[in-house]
Structure formats: structure tokens, C-alpha cells
Design an enzyme around this catalytic site. Sequence first.
Site, PDB file in Angstrom:
ATOM      1  N   SER A 120       0.830  -1.196   0.000  1.00  0.00           N
ATOM      2  CA  SER A 120       0.000   0.000   0.000  1.00  0.00           C
ATOM      3  C   SER A 120       0.876   1.262   0.000  1.00  0.00           C
ATOM      4  CB  SER A 120      -0.972  -0.034   1.184  1.00  0.00           C
ATOM      5  OG  SER A 120      -1.986   0.929   1.050  1.00  0.00           O
ATOM      6  N   ASP A 173     -10.121  -3.568  -5.330  1.00  0.00           N
ATOM      7  CA  ASP A 173      -9.260  -2.602  -4.647  1.00  0.00           C
ATOM      8  C   ASP A 173      -9.215  -1.334  -5.493  1.00  0.00           C
ATOM      9  OD1 ASP A 173      -7.276  -1.181  -3.332  1.00  0.00           O
ATOM     10  OD2 ASP A 173      -5.664  -2.613  -3.749  1.00  0.00           O
ATOM     11  N   HIS A 225      -8.176  -4.904  -0.984  1.00  0.00           N
ATOM     12  CA  HIS A 225      -7.047  -4.182  -0.408  1.00  0.00           C
ATOM     13  C   HIS A 225      -6.765  -4.691   1.012  1.00  0.00           C
ATOM     14  CE1 HIS A 225      -4.132  -0.941  -0.404  1.00  0.00           C
ATOM     15  NE2 HIS A 225      -4.428  -0.763   0.869  1.00  0.00           N
TER      16      HIS A 225
END
Length: 409
Positions: A191, A349, A379
Site C-alpha cells: 500500500s 481494490d 485491499h
Amino acid sequence: SVRMRLLLAGAVLLSAAAYYVYLPLPSGVSEPWKLMLLDALFRSVMQASDAAHALGVCHRLHLLNRLVSWVEETEARSCDAVHVTDSTLGGVPTRVFHPVGGGQLKRGIVYFHGGGWALGSARMRSYDLLCRKMAKDLDSVVVSVDYRLAPEAVFPDQYHDALAASRAFLSPEVLERYGIDPNRVCVSGDSSGGNLAAAVAQELGSDDRQSIRFKVQALIYPVLQALDFHTASYQQNQAVPILHRPLMARFWLQYLGADPSLEPLLLTNNHSSLDQLLIGADARSKVDWTTLLPAERRKHFRPVIRPRGSPRAMGAVPQLMDARAAPLLADRAVLGRTPTAYVLTCEFDVLRDDGLMYVRRLQEAGVTATSDHYEDGFHGCMAFSFLPVASSVGRRSLDNYISWLDHNL
């Protein structure tokens, strides 16, 4: 009578809880109830943090991090297979995972945790377990970096911490101290940590003074651009937990030290309208998902391009155009000097297309780039590799990530 009232009250509470937890999710999401439960918990914490912020008790990020630390933070505990210590590298706090035994030189991995550049820590249980497994399965020294966080730190502070730790890690002295093979080193992260890993790979790949370089970069659902909040994946997954589109816009503004009132402009793409003079045709081509994505990912979605927007947005946040913050905006020549890449993306995501576009741009620049896509992924799914929230896609994503590193590092 009392028993009936208790049963009725219990039924009402149970119904209310189910109503709060239930969230319509796409049919292809892996084990949706686990994601719903995590989302309900995250929503509750976010709402409590927003309330504390509004009342002036503390900044919302401070309460969020305190709660995360209270639930997740764990001490540096060694085991039979891995020696774990807290240390510093380049002046940045780190947690080092060193596999026990073996006389040969080991692989080395620098890892940056996720959390929107504002949350999380290398001391969190999920990252501690991840790095332990990497150290054990790959016989590698893993250095998990605790870079500074928003709101006290804003760009480029997090980037500078990541770069300082990476430069120190690649120094001959540190590699010798930990018994690491200088030809088998990797930079990785998930991320926002994937964002930092990509930015570090670009900077060090282009630095002719750097004698020891990363062999590979491994990016897990990375966030790579903030010019288009209406890519196909942002449109498709805008309300899919745990990373909703408004939350990602908020994270970007916090990271860049910008006015939070700009959030509506980002969410409507007014900040990247055609009348923004700071955004040229070359920059727009680097985030043009209509040409960089295959048709099966574009689906029926159409780009959202504003002819006129809010000129003050780019003037107030010029960092939106800085490739150190948004690595997808890097020039082709810079991308071409980065190491062999692995990019993990998930269908459900908002950041899916950031990763897929990056793979395409890396390949066009001549870099060997592997795209590892999960049709049932969301995610943060790799955190679902461990109990009590272990799921199929979590285990598969972690196993394949480690397998790729095993074959390429």
C-alpha cells in the site's frame, strides 16, 4: 415475561449488529463475511476518531494509532528460527528479523509497512508475523522500517526516512554486519509502503554513486498516483472496504500536508481538470488507464475528465506532480533503471489500476515486471494470511509473494 423481554432485547441487538456489519459486496470477493466484520470494526474506530477530532480531544490520527497500537503492537520476541531485535538504520527505527543458523550469506529485504503514510508500525502483529515468515522461509534478513507518520511528518519526510534506511541497508558495513549477500537484496512494501518502495527503487536505480543496488522490487497493492480518482478500479470499488475512495483521498492530503477541504476537489477530479496548466500531456499519458489497461480491466467504465476545475488545487498542492510522491509519474528513463519488479494487485481494490498501469509502464521501459493479480482479492488481503482472520486469498497471496521472491532474489 422477563425471559421473553431479554430474548426480544437480544434479538433487537443482534439485528442491529447484523445491520451495522452487513455491507453489500461484489459476489467475487473472497470470504466476504470476514471482510464485513473487519470493515465494521474499522468504521467504528474511524467514527470514534472523527468524533474525538471534532471535539478537540486529539487529532483523529493520534487516536487511531493509539487504538491500533493497543490491539496490534507486539514486542520484539525471538524464536528458535528467527532472532528479532529493535534497532535503527540510517537514524530510522527498524525491527530486524535475522534467521538463526547457516554459514552462507543470506538474502536481504527492506520492508515498508502500509497505513496511508499515517497509520501502522513495524511492531504491529500482522507485520511482525509477515516478516518472521519471510525471514524463515527465504533464509533472509528482513529489516522492517518504522518511518515517521502524519500528521507530524508530511511529504517528503516519510520518503526521506525510507531512502535513508535503504541507503544505510545497502552500505557494505551493514550488509557485512548482518551477513547479507550484496547481490541478493530487495526493497518491498504494501500500500503506502509499496509507494515508498517504488520511490526508493527509482531514486537508487538512477543514482550513479550507488555501488550496491537492489536486485528486485516487490510491491503489494501499491498506491502510485493521485491525479485520477476515477480510474476504472476507483469507480468499480469506491465503496469496497477497507479502502474506500474518500479515505484514500484523505490519506493523500494528509501525506502531502494539504488542506483537508480539498478532498471534494480530488474526489471529483477537479484538481486534474484540463485547464490545470501544471499538468502537461506527458503527465496525463502516464496515468491514462484507457490506454495502459487491457479491455477486461477497463470494462464499461469511462474516464472522468473535467474541462474546467479548480486552479487553486494544483497551486496549493504541487506535490501531486512529484514522482517521489507519485512514482507512476516517473519518466521512462527513470523506470528503465529500476530493478526487476513484482506487483501484486487485487480486483476489488481502488488501487488495482495504479499497480497494473505501473506494470505496463515498467515493461515498456524494458524492466522485467511480473503482475500477480487476484480476482477475489481486496485491499489489505495479505493481512488475512494469519489467524484469527485467515482467508484463502490471504494465504494464496502471501505464498505466491514469497515464492516469487524465492525464485527471483
